[in-house]
Design a protein around this motif. Structure first.
Motif, PDB file in Angstrom:
ATOM      1  N   ASP A 141      20.665 -10.627 -18.319  1.00  0.00           N
ATOM      2  CA  ASP A 141      19.235 -10.665 -18.003  1.00  0.00           C
ATOM      3  C   ASP A 141      19.011 -10.831 -16.502  1.00  0.00           C
ATOM      4  O   ASP A 141      18.118 -10.200 -15.916  1.00  0.00           O
TER       5      ASP A 141
ATOM      6  N   GLU B  81      17.252  -8.079 -13.935  1.00  0.00           N
ATOM      7  CA  GLU B  81      16.157  -8.428 -13.021  1.00  0.00           C
ATOM      8  C   GLU B  81      16.511  -8.032 -11.578  1.00  0.00           C
ATOM      9  O   GLU B  81      15.659  -7.557 -10.835  1.00  0.00           O
TER      10      GLU B  81
ATOM     11  N   ARG C 226      16.074  -4.395 -11.304  1.00  0.00           N
ATOM     12  CA  ARG C 226      14.642  -4.076 -11.261  1.00  0.00           C
ATOM     13  C   ARG C 226      14.084  -4.273  -9.858  1.00  0.00           C
ATOM     14  O   ARG C 226      13.298  -3.473  -9.358  1.00  0.00           O
TER      15      ARG C 226
END
Length: 207
Positions: free
Chosen positions: A197, A201, A204
């Protein structure tokens, strides 16, 4: 400013700094060099490398299912069977046979259970064929697909990815073709998904 107020303000910022420093390259995850291309450049790719014969992959499966169900639309989650030796090829072919026949939902969990719960030996094509037939797949459809060029090409690609990602064991998770983590690096299956995760991120933000 009163000491109590300063303490409260520090408490607000500490979780963010701790979170930013929680995962470290070279410790919690490794960088893949060179980075590998992804299937869909418009989305962040996460790949699980697994093998049906691996008990750790079997134990991870419920966590993966729960985690994958909550993924945002900009994340593309894929499973790829690792091929670390010729012995692994049979069950890699099982995954791609199910995929090409459109029966992955029917086969995937059932095959894990067959091997790790029922303790059945699925180590030959006849044994695998019998299992597929038990799951409602026609024997002829299994034969035509299992021995097809399409399955052979996909297994060759999985073997190449296993090598290019630097896979030494499973389960391993790959993010954007650039980062690799596993329970060995992260410390547990749960923390491995937290690292994934975090890397999603980061990817992103880089986009």
């Amino acid at each position: 400013m009163p000491n109590r107020m300063i303490a409260c303000l520090l408490a607000l910022f500490l979780p963010f700094s701790a979170s930013a420093a929680e995962f470290e390259a070279g410790k919690d995850y490794l960088t893949i060099r060179p980075a590998q291309p992804t299937n869909d450049p418009a989305r962040i790719e996460v790949v699980e490398m697994f093998w049906y014969g691996c008990p750790h992959c079997f134990q991870l499966e419920p966590l993966i299912e729960e985690w994958a169900a909550k993924l945002p639309d900009d994340v593309n989650f894929l499973r790829v069977p690792a091929v670390l030796s010729p012995r692994w090829e049979l069950l890699a072919k099982a995954w791609y046979t199910a995929e090409l026949l459109g029966v992955t939902d029917r086969i995937h969990k059932a095959l894990f259970d067959e091997i790790h719960v029922k303790r059945k030996r699925i180590n030959s094509e006849p044994a695998l064929r019998s299992f597929f037939v038990q799951q409602g797949v026609k024997g002829e459809d299994f034969d035509n697909t299992f021995n097809s060029f399409g399955v052979a090409a996909k297994v060759n690609r999985a073997r190449q990815l296993t090598r290019n990602y630097g896979i030494r064991g499973v389960p391993s998770m790959i993010v954007e073709g650039r980062y690799r983590t596993s329970a060995t690096e992260a410390g547990s299956h749960e923390r491995m998904l937290e690292v994934v995760d975090y890397l999603v991120e980061q990817a992103r933000k880089q986009r």
